[in-house]
Design an enzyme around this catalytic site. Structure first.
Site, PDB file in Angstrom:
ATOM      1  N   SER A   4      81.080   5.989  39.547  1.00  0.00           N
ATOM      2  CA  SER A   4      80.272   5.769  38.018  1.00  0.00           C
ATOM      3  C   SER A   4      79.218   6.945  37.873  1.00  0.00           C
ATOM      4  O   SER A   4      78.580   7.187  38.888  1.00  0.00           O
ATOM      5  CB  SER A   4      79.590   4.375  38.094  1.00  0.00           C
ATOM      6  N   HIS A  59      76.204   6.844  36.310  1.00  0.00           N
ATOM      7  CA  HIS A  59      74.742   6.625  36.396  1.00  0.00           C
ATOM      8  C   HIS A  59      74.312   6.420  37.658  1.00  0.00           C
ATOM      9  O   HIS A  59      73.011   6.309  37.919  1.00  0.00           O
ATOM     10  CB  HIS A  59      74.466   5.461  35.423  1.00  0.00           C
ATOM     11  N   GLN A 107      78.669   4.487  45.295  1.00  0.00           N
ATOM     12  CA  GLN A 107      77.384   4.921  45.744  1.00  0.00           C
ATOM     13  C   GLN A 107      77.641   6.454  46.639  1.00  0.00           C
ATOM     14  O   GLN A 107      76.531   6.849  46.644  1.00  0.00           O
ATOM     15  CB  GLN A 107      77.078   3.851  46.870  1.00  0.00           C
ATOM     16  N   CYS A 118      73.753  -6.017  40.507  1.00  0.00           N
ATOM     17  CA  CYS A 118      74.711  -7.264  40.036  1.00  0.00           C
ATOM     18  C   CYS A 118      74.529  -8.515  40.385  1.00  0.00           C
ATOM     19  O   CYS A 118      75.153  -9.219  39.847  1.00  0.00           O
ATOM     20  CB  CYS A 118      76.030  -6.555  40.261  1.00  0.00           C
ATOM     21  N   THR A 120      89.021   4.516  22.061  1.00  0.00           N
ATOM     22  CA  THR A 120      88.424   5.881  21.606  1.00  0.00           C
ATOM     23  C   THR A 120      87.497   6.235  22.864  1.00  0.00           C
ATOM     24  O   THR A 120      86.537   5.315  23.556  1.00  0.00           O
ATOM     25  CB  THR A 120      87.568   5.664  20.494  1.00  0.00           C
TER      26      THR A 120
END
Length: 393
Positions: A197, A199, A177, A323, A235
């Site tokens: 993260s 996003h 956050q 979540c 990958t």
């Protein structure tokens, strides 16, 4: 639509999408290939690694790309615990961590580790003295989130990191956050591992990173290839990594201005709600919180009903972590800061961006006042409460 759930995810910025597109359509080669189409992807990954490392004062070789913050948290806790098992099996965290950390700790407890879950105060802040008291000779890892995803409270990370470094204990912080929202320097703050993260800062979903300080012998988390220096097989998500770096550049270039704008909107929204809707409570520290976070509990109502009725009016908000949105249990974070179950069930989290306007917030407050009163009018608890007030007068 009025979007107030930026802690759950953010809109991918146009310049981020533009940076990613060539790696879907033109430079689509596998970055592990030796021909030029593949080497272009490898070059882009290396450049992204430099960008993201510089954002937190790290070295490029200390940045490892993952599929998101949850993977990074799991990797940090499980791998650090395993590599330190010979020194001890005691881990310290807090009761308000994201479930990516709490559930990873639960897994470790089932496999022979002991975890101490520290209390926080009414504002959600960990007292460094309680951390010192919890440290034992066999303590090998401390994990404390940088800023809470539900109530926005920012922890005294530099002080926590200094305690861990002085005692020779690994320190991990879940900065999902906070990364891109507030300044972070892993050296100054004595951070050994950090999760983030893309996003959460207008980057793409499905891309994250784990910072691992040089010299730490952390094992592989995903096996099956030589990618990420042989410790994270698979990958690489070249478009996602390129987008992550573009989002970081964007966030750093406007961090101070963006934070100032969001604080102004945040404080305006809090003042209006507290001034116009009775029997509500701001959750989290009033100042030591993320710029765009507003978490308020309304007594005598159910948060789920409030969310549904707001959605019907075009307002996107949440009752806590994305979540756990399917859970009927009250927020573990709100219970940990001392709220009763009834108060925790009536919580609403609104997380702003610099794109929100004061006019939007005025509209939201109008909806809130009407919906909260409507729900209270149907509540036996509210009826009993008002009756007892009348009886006292």
């Amino acid at each position: 639509m009025i979007y107030l759930d930026n802690a759950a995810t953010t809109r991918t910025a146009p310049e981020v999408v533009e940076a990613m597109l060539p790696y879907f359509t033109e430079q689509y080669g596998n970055p592990s290939a030796i021909y030029s189409l593949g080497s272009a992807g490898k070059k882009a990954i290396n450049e992204a690694r430099r960008t993201i490392a510089a954002a937190i004062g790290a070295k490029p070789e200390e940045i490892y790309f993952t599929a998101g913050g949850t993977e990074a948290d799991n990797w940090a806790l499980k791998a650090a615990a395993e590599c330190c098992a010979g020194k001890g099996r005691h881990i310290i965290t807090t009761k308000i961590e994201h479930h990516a950390v709490l559930h990873a700790c639960g897994y470790l407890e089932k496999n022979g580790y002991e975890v101490t879950y520290l209390d926080v105060d009414r504002d959600g802040i960990l007292d460094p003295e309680s951390l010192k008291e919890a440290i034992r000779p066999d303590t090998v890892l401390i994990s404390v989130m940088f800023a809470n995803n539900e109530i926005g409270t920012i922890q005294p990370i530099r002080e926590i990191g200094a305690i861990a470094r002085e005692r020779g204990i690994l320190f991990h912080t879940d900065a999902v956050q906070a990364f891109g929202q507030v300044p972070i320097d892993v050296e100054e703050m004595h951070i050994d591992m950090l999760s983030a993260s893309a996003h959460k800062l207008n980057g793409p979903k499905g891309t994250g990173m784990l910072y691992i300080r040089s010299g730490l012998k952390i094992r592989s988390f995903i096996h099956g290839g030589a990618q990420e220096k042989g410790v994270r097989a698979g990958t690489e998500n070249v478009p996602g990594i390129v987008g992550f770096a573009a989002a970081v550049r964007r966030a750093l270039s406007r961090m101070e201005e963006k934070a100032g704008r969001e604080r102004e909107l945040r404080d305006y929204l809090i003042r209006r709600i507290e001034g116009e809707i009775p029997y509500c409570r701001l959750n989290g520290h009033r100042e030591k919180r993320l710029p765009g976070n507003v978490n308020i509990s309304f007594r005598f109502i159910e948060g789920e009903s409030l969310l549904i009725m707001l959605d019907m009016r075009g307002v996107c908000a949440s009752s806590g972590s994305a979540c756990t949105s399917g859970s009927l249990d009250p927020s573990h974070v709100l219970l940990a800061i001392g709220l009763e179950h009834e108060e925790a069930h009536g919580s609403l989290r609104m997380t702003l961006s610099e794109e929100n306007t004061q006019e939007e917030l005025d509209e939201v407050v109008g909806h809130l006042a009407e919906i909260v009163q409507r729900l209270r009018d149907m509540s036996p608890l509210y009826e009993d409460f008002m009756k007892s007030r009348r009886d006292r007068t």
